[in-house]
Enzyme design. Structure first.
Site, PDB file in Angstrom:
ATOM      1  N   ASP A  87       2.048  -2.525  -5.811  1.00 23.91           N
ATOM      2  CA  ASP A  87       0.808  -1.887  -5.362  1.00 23.91           C
ATOM      3  C   ASP A  87      -0.018  -1.359  -6.533  1.00 23.91           C
ATOM      4  OD1 ASP A  87       1.673  -2.324  -2.805  1.00 23.91           O
ATOM      5  OD2 ASP A  87       1.586  -0.234  -2.166  1.00 23.91           O
ATOM      6  N   HIS A 233       5.399  -0.504  -8.114  1.00 22.29           N
ATOM      7  CA  HIS A 233       4.042  -0.341  -8.649  1.00 22.29           C
ATOM      8  C   HIS A 233       3.958  -0.959 -10.042  1.00 22.29           C
ATOM      9  CE1 HIS A 233       4.419   2.751  -5.524  1.00 22.29           C
ATOM     10  NE2 HIS A 233       3.106   2.643  -5.379  1.00 22.29           N
TER      11      HIS A 233
END
Length: 310
Positions: A87, A233
């Protein structure tokens, strides 16, 4: 014969004043009390109902609730496969390092990108797609949707989907809202844009300042099963500075753990969530693993680090 007594007069409220003379002035009749209406209560109830309809779907953020009652939303797919997702990118500093690491591991992943970052760094997003990874929509900005804004949600999700299509040449399929807060407005915006909402079933808590490769690996392993979707991430854009380094260093061990458990690692397009996968993303590892979701132990049982607190 009894004498009838006149009824007692009904007392009338009067207004008196200390400075008024005792005589020569008629008493003033006080106005009747104002009757309160139910309008304010009804308005408050309506506001509460609108707010509830907006935010109640976000309860799917709770991992246990999501995995039990909304397995597809949790990203539960083929039991022999693990979907690897990232993300908050693209990031010109960190994302290219993740692309190199994934190339070395011969793994493809799904990157949930922010539209404004794609617009700012189109070359990074374009290179991500060129290397065979899947781009998906994470929104236009990384904000929290506390107030209902369905028109804005629809506009920004559609705009982000267009930005992804422009750099990759492919329409995105998946949507994951920032912070995993899937309100009714964002759910509707995703469906209107032709996107399927997907959250996660395991994460690495890799956005924290105390994240280490061991903590990321152990936290993922504590919850991951075959068919799971991993949230990581590839940037510190909305996280602790340089926390992405822990994730990058944990990747080889995470992939090795999955492979030892007989699991293939790849993008959501290969995860069997119901949408037909594009040939561009069909990169199958050698062999076919048919591991049962219920029979497969967690990766934590393979001697990984204990789950970090929080």
């Amino acid at each position: 014969m009894s004498r009838e007594t006149a009824p007692a007069p009904v007392p009338v409220p009067v207004s008196t004043s200390a400075s008024a003379p005792a005589s020569g002035r008629r008493p003033t009749i006080a106005p009747p009390p104002v009757r309160r209406t139910a309008a304010p209560a009804a308005a408050a109830l309506a506001v509460t109902a609108v707010a509830g309809a907006h935010i109640v779907p976000a309860a799917t953020w709770l991992p246990g609730l999501r995995r039990r009652f909304f397995p597809r939303l949790a990203g539960t797919g083929h039991p022999g496969h693990v979907a690897l997702t990232f993300d908050d990118g693209p990031d010109p500093v960190s994302t290219p390092l993740f692309l190199d690491a994934l190339d070395a591991l011969m793994v493809r992943a799904t990157f949930f990108v922010l539209g404004e970052s794609v617009l700012r760094h189109p070359e990074v997003a374009r290179e991500t797609a060129r290397r065979g990874h899947e781009l998906a929509v994470h929104g236009w900005t990384h904000d929290r949707p506390w107030l209902p804004a369905p028109a804005r949600d629809a506009r920004e999700v559609a705009r982000a989907a267009e930005a992804v299509a422009d750099v990759s040449g492919l329409r995105p399929r998946w949507y994951r809202p920032p912070y995993g807060i899937l309100t009714s407005g964002r759910w509707a915006a995703a469906r209107r844009a032709g996107l399927r909402p997907v959250l996660w079933s395991a994460w690495g808590r890799d956005w924290t300042p105390d994240a280490t490769p061991g903590s990321v690996r152990g936290t993922v392993g504590a919850d991951l099963r075959g068919g799971g979707t991993v949230l990581l991430h590839d940037t510190d854009r909305v996280a602790a500075p340089d926390c992405w380094k822990a994730t990058l260093d944990a990747l080889p061990a995470l992939v090795a753990d999955c492979r030892r458990a007989g699991l293939r690692v790849g993008p959501l397009a290969d995860h069997g969530l119901g949408a037909p996968a594009s040939d561009s993303f069909r990169r199958r590892a050698e062999g076919s693993f048919r591991t049962s979701l219920t029979a497969l132990p967690s990766l934590h049982s393979h001697g990984q680090h204990p789950r970090s607190a929080g």
